[in-house]
Design a protein around this motif. Structure first.
Motif, PDB file in Angstrom:
ATOM      1  N   TRP A  21       0.813  -1.209   0.000  1.00 46.65           N
ATOM      2  CA  TRP A  21       0.000   0.000   0.000  1.00 46.65           C
ATOM      3  C   TRP A  21       0.855   1.272   0.000  1.00 46.65           C
ATOM      4  CZ3 TRP A  21       1.781   2.197   4.365  1.00 46.65           C
ATOM      5  CH2 TRP A  21       2.210   1.349   5.397  1.00 46.65           C
ATOM      6  N   ALA A  22       2.160   1.120  -0.293  1.00 40.01           N
ATOM      7  CA  ALA A  22       3.031   2.297  -0.344  1.00 40.01           C
ATOM      8  C   ALA A  22       2.472   3.320  -1.332  1.00 40.01           C
ATOM      9  CB  ALA A  22       4.442   1.890  -0.762  1.00 40.01           C
ATOM     10  N   LYS A  23       2.618   4.570  -0.993  1.00 39.12           N
ATOM     11  CA  LYS A  23       2.058   5.626  -1.834  1.00 39.12           C
ATOM     12  C   LYS A  23       2.727   5.655  -3.197  1.00 39.12           C
ATOM     13  CE  LYS A  23       0.516   8.776   1.824  1.00 39.12           C
ATOM     14  NZ  LYS A  23       0.636  10.141   2.371  1.00 39.12           N
ATOM     15  N   ALA A  24       1.924   5.906  -4.207  1.00 46.68           N
ATOM     16  CA  ALA A  24       2.442   5.977  -5.574  1.00 46.68           C
ATOM     17  C   ALA A  24       3.236   7.265  -5.758  1.00 46.68           C
ATOM     18  CB  ALA A  24       1.282   5.930  -6.563  1.00 46.68           C
ATOM     19  N   PRO A  25       4.257   7.259  -6.600  1.00 50.80           N
ATOM     20  CA  PRO A  25       5.015   8.488  -6.883  1.00 50.80           C
ATOM     21  C   PRO A  25       4.171   9.458  -7.691  1.00 50.80           C
ATOM     22  CG  PRO A  25       5.704   6.729  -8.348  1.00 50.80           C
ATOM     23  CD  PRO A  25       4.757   6.109  -7.379  1.00 50.80           C
ATOM     24  N   ARG A  26       4.116  10.695  -7.260  1.00 50.54           N
ATOM     25  CA  ARG A  26       3.318  11.713  -7.946  1.00 50.54           C
ATOM     26  C   ARG A  26       4.125  12.948  -8.314  1.00 50.54           C
ATOM     27  NH1 ARG A  26      -2.132  12.833  -8.361  1.00 50.54           N
ATOM     28  NH2 ARG A  26      -3.546  11.106  -7.908  1.00 50.54           N
ATOM     29  N   LYS A 129       9.285  -0.446 -15.710  1.00 49.77           N
ATOM     30  CA  LYS A 129       7.996   0.198 -15.462  1.00 49.77           C
ATOM     31  C   LYS A 129       7.368  -0.294 -14.166  1.00 49.77           C
ATOM     32  CE  LYS A 129       3.378   0.736 -17.501  1.00 49.77           C
ATOM     33  NZ  LYS A 129       2.511   0.406 -18.660  1.00 49.77           N
ATOM     34  N   TRP A 130       6.898   0.659 -13.363  1.00 48.51           N
ATOM     35  CA  TRP A 130       6.113   0.384 -12.167  1.00 48.51           C
ATOM     36  C   TRP A 130       4.667   0.821 -12.431  1.00 48.51           C
ATOM     37  CZ3 TRP A 130      11.085   1.834 -12.177  1.00 48.51           C
ATOM     38  CH2 TRP A 130      11.992   1.269 -11.269  1.00 48.51           C
ATOM     39  N   SER A 131       3.716   0.080 -11.887  1.00 44.72           N
ATOM     40  CA  SER A 131       2.304   0.444 -12.002  1.00 44.72           C
ATOM     41  C   SER A 131       1.697   0.493 -10.605  1.00 44.72           C
ATOM     42  CB  SER A 131       1.544  -0.568 -12.866  1.00 44.72           C
ATOM     43  OG  SER A 131       2.060  -0.593 -14.183  1.00 44.72           O
ATOM     44  N   GLN A 138      -7.356   5.868  -8.839  1.00 46.01           N
ATOM     45  CA  GLN A 138      -6.461   6.512  -9.805  1.00 46.01           C
ATOM     46  C   GLN A 138      -5.222   5.642 -10.033  1.00 46.01           C
ATOM     47  OE1 GLN A 138      -6.308  10.904 -10.193  1.00 46.01           O
ATOM     48  NE2 GLN A 138      -6.722  10.878  -8.004  1.00 46.01           N
ATOM     49  N   ARG A 139      -4.813   5.569 -11.294  1.00 41.49           N
ATOM     50  CA  ARG A 139      -3.671   4.722 -11.666  1.00 41.49           C
ATOM     51  C   ARG A 139      -2.501   5.590 -12.127  1.00 41.49           C
ATOM     52  NH1 ARG A 139      -8.050   2.352 -13.831  1.00 41.49           N
ATOM     53  NH2 ARG A 139      -7.536   3.110 -15.916  1.00 41.49           N
ATOM     54  N   THR A 165      -2.329   7.811 -15.551  1.00 43.14           N
ATOM     55  CA  THR A 165      -2.992   7.175 -16.690  1.00 43.14           C
ATOM     56  C   THR A 165      -4.500   7.370 -16.685  1.00 43.14           C
ATOM     57  OG1 THR A 165      -3.106   5.055 -15.515  1.00 43.14           O
ATOM     58  CG2 THR A 165      -1.169   5.459 -16.887  1.00 43.14           C
ATOM     59  N   THR A 166      -5.089   7.469 -15.509  1.00 42.91           N
ATOM     60  CA  THR A 166      -6.539   7.682 -15.450  1.00 42.91           C
ATOM     61  C   THR A 166      -6.905   9.059 -16.003  1.00 42.91           C
ATOM     62  OG1 THR A 166      -6.144   8.204 -13.111  1.00 42.91           O
ATOM     63  CG2 THR A 166      -7.154   6.087 -13.604  1.00 42.91           C
ATOM     64  N   GLN A 167      -6.050  10.047 -15.802  1.00 45.26           N
ATOM     65  CA  GLN A 167      -6.322  11.384 -16.320  1.00 45.26           C
ATOM     66  C   GLN A 167      -6.176  11.417 -17.833  1.00 45.26           C
ATOM     67  OE1 GLN A 167      -7.431  13.972 -14.490  1.00 45.26           O
ATOM     68  NE2 GLN A 167      -7.670  15.148 -16.386  1.00 45.26           N
TER      69      GLN A 167
END
Length: 209
Positions: A21-26, A129-131, A138-139, A165-167
């Motif tokens: 559940w680590a936060k995604a890079p933004r 690639k990380w997903s 949101q992806r 990717t969702t945006q």
């Protein structure tokens, strides 16, 4: 004693492992996915703005990057949510393979192992690639790449790309819906046009010296 050592090893692994559940890079180089371009407009490099190739619902602008980076680009939507950052691309100042390996190891420590290898088999182009999927659905994807060839399709040296990717999918759906609503003008075909078969003039379709 043996049981005690086993417990210590388990606790150590739990402390050092990257949780699912680590936060995604933004964010990278001071820019953040989902942020409005207006909030960082003073760092946009002055000049013309172009639509992304084959994706007219996205626009790309170069931006000022801090020390350690060579260049950066922001891609934002122009349909569903105009100005919202959907992708950030940065090129690092250090082009070496050694630096790429160091980056890769540090990203693994922070975000876990990548999900997919996107490079070529000869390793002229390396890309991992990380997903990620956030709790709200949101992806986000992250791609770290290294290239030492001479193909303009790839960024030379070391680069990183963050994509919401969702945006991007939202912008594409908006564009497709608007295109469907546009009236389709009638088109008159001349004799021989629009028919299957060999072109009338191959010379017009071939590159020239």
């Amino acid at each position: 004693m043996k049981r005690y050592l086993i417990v210590l090893c388990i606790l150590h692994l739990m402390a050092t492992a990257v949780p699912a559940w680590a936060k995604a890079p933004r964010e990278i180089a001071g820019y953040r996915l989902g942020q409005s371009l207006d909030s960082c407009y003073q760092r946009v490099v002055a000049g013309p703005v172009y639509p992304v190739r084959l994706r007219p619902y996205l626009m790309e602008v170069p931006v000022v990057v801090p020390q350690g980076f060579h260049s950066g680009y922001i891609i934002y939507g122009n349909c569903a949510d105009p100005g919202i950052i959907a992708r950030i691309k940065v090129k690092y100042a250090n082009d070496s393979r050694r630096f790429f390996d160091q980056l890769l190891n540090r990203l693994k420590q922070r975000f876990g192992d990548p999900d997919e290898y996107k490079g070529d088999a000869f390793q002229a182009y390396l890309a991992w690639k990380w997903s990620f999927e956030e709790p709200d659905g949101q992806r986000i994807t992250m791609i770290l790449s290294h290239y030492s060839g001479d193909d303009d399709e790839h960024t030379q040296g070391n680069a990183l790309k963050l994509t919401l990717t969702t945006q991007i999918a939202k912008e594409r759906r908006c564009y497709e819906a608007e295109e469907k609503r546009k009236p389709k003008p009638g088109m008159r075909l001349g004799r021989g046009q629009g028919r299957a078969g060999a072109p009338q003039n191959w010379d017009n379709l071939l590159p020239r010296p």
